[in-house]
Enzyme design. Structure first.
Site, PDB file in Angstrom:
ATOM      1  N   LYS A 145     -33.192 -11.519  -5.715  1.00  0.00           N
ATOM      2  CA  LYS A 145     -32.132 -10.911  -6.537  1.00  0.00           C
ATOM      3  C   LYS A 145     -31.033 -10.332  -5.656  1.00  0.00           C
ATOM      4  O   LYS A 145     -29.845 -10.542  -5.907  1.00  0.00           O
ATOM      5  CB  LYS A 145     -32.758  -9.823  -7.425  1.00  0.00           C
ATOM      6  CG  LYS A 145     -31.796  -9.062  -8.307  1.00  0.00           C
ATOM      7  CD  LYS A 145     -31.308  -7.749  -7.700  1.00  0.00           C
ATOM      8  CE  LYS A 145     -32.437  -6.767  -7.477  1.00  0.00           C
ATOM      9  NZ  LYS A 145     -31.919  -5.466  -6.932  1.00  0.00           N
TER      10      LYS A 145
ATOM     11  N   LYS B  95     -25.310  -2.240   1.826  1.00  0.00           N
ATOM     12  CA  LYS B  95     -26.676  -2.719   1.586  1.00  0.00           C
ATOM     13  C   LYS B  95     -26.729  -4.242   1.614  1.00  0.00           C
ATOM     14  O   LYS B  95     -27.712  -4.831   2.076  1.00  0.00           O
ATOM     15  CB  LYS B  95     -27.182  -2.200   0.233  1.00  0.00           C
ATOM     16  CG  LYS B  95     -28.623  -2.606  -0.117  1.00  0.00           C
ATOM     17  CD  LYS B  95     -29.633  -2.077   0.890  1.00  0.00           C
ATOM     18  CE  LYS B  95     -31.070  -2.519   0.574  1.00  0.00           C
ATOM     19  NZ  LYS B  95     -31.621  -1.851  -0.613  1.00  0.00           N
TER      20      LYS B  95
END
Length: 284
Positions: free
Chosen positions: A226, A158
């Site tokens: 983030k 990811k």
């Protein structure tokens, strides 16, 4: 995105119950899908053999997995679809393993649209035999679930995806700002771009909205910020700093300071467009 996943699990006849930390959200979904709303996470774990979680950040995952651990049984599986740090994924696996349960880190890509249509791509870390056992659940929410290695490797995959998304957001924002400032008919230009070598799903889905100043998320600036910091952590372990990651973090920090953190990542167009403003022609 969790709502979309739950709806698709329900349509496949696989949804036994729901729970949400915001009770009103859980009540609305339980009523819509006609399934029980459990009192807490542990009760949900006692109700189900497989639990799929979808939250925003590392601390959220630690808290939810800790709560689920009080209700899991031997052989149960928790699948976390959040984007979190590798260390957090490994800690979650240890917490559940101590109770005899299994953990898969399974972050997804495809956005809310993919969650709604059940076409998410799922990147999985964990025991491959466990993945095969619970694959029907993942088939209900995504069009592909690919195994990459032990727990934590879903998050590594990811991270690569999030770096690539950063590049696309940067390129699209700069290019469309350039097109607008050049006086081009962008309504005519967009189909040409999306149909050519520069085409991408992001451009196709967001191009016209960007030019219209519509930055409704989508994928929020605050969340991608983030995620890129998680990417930076992994890169530091490789003793590498990627200019694209550092630049995008810097630009997102400016958007956060200006109050745009809850807008779509395409709000980066705000900064790029300002480059072409009279008297403001300098690099970011």
């Amino acid at each position: 995105m969790g709502r979309g996943m739950a709806r698709n699990l329900s349509a496949a006849g696989l949804l036994a119950g729901v729970w949400n930390r915001t009770r009103a959200n859980g009540e609305a979904l339980a009523e819509e899908l006609q399934v029980p709303l459990t009192e807490d996470a542990a009760a949900l774990a006692r109700l189900c053999d497989v639990v799929i979680t979808c939250v925003s950040a590392d601390q959220d995952v630690r808290e939810v997995v800790g709560a689920l651990a009080d209700g899991v049984s031997k052989g149960d599986v928790v699948i976390d679809t959040s984007t979190i740090g590798v260390d957090t994924a490994e800690a979650a696996a240890e917490t559940l393993r101590a109770r005899g349960a299994e953990f898969l880190d399974a972050p997804v890509t495809g956005g809310p649209e993919g969650a709604d249509t059940g076409t998410l791509q799922i990147m999985v870390g964990g025991d491959p035999d466990v993945l095969e056992r619970i694959r029907p659940a993942l088939q209900a929410i995504g069009s592909g679930a690919t195994h990459f290695g032990p727990v934590g490797y879903g998050q590594r995959a990811k991270a690569v995806n999030q770096v690539m998304v950063a590049g696309l957001v940067q390129a699209i924002s700069e290019s469309l700002s350039f097109a607008e400032a050049s006086g081009l008919d962008t309504e005519r230009l967009l189909p040409v771009l999306t149909g050519g070598a520069a085409g991408s799903r992001l451009l196709e889905r967001r191009g016209s909205r960007i030019l219209a100043g519509d930055f409704e998320p989508g994928f929020r600036v605050s969340l991608h910020h983030k995620d890129l910091n998680l990417c930076r952590d992994l890169l530091q372990k490789l003793d590498v700093s990627l200019p694209l990651v550092e630049m995008t973090i810097k630009h997102y920090e400016r958007l956060l300071e200006q109050g745009y953190g809850e807008e779509d990542t395409s709000a980066l167009f705000r900064l790029k467009r300002d480059l072409f403003a009279s008297g403001n022609r300098k690099s970011l």
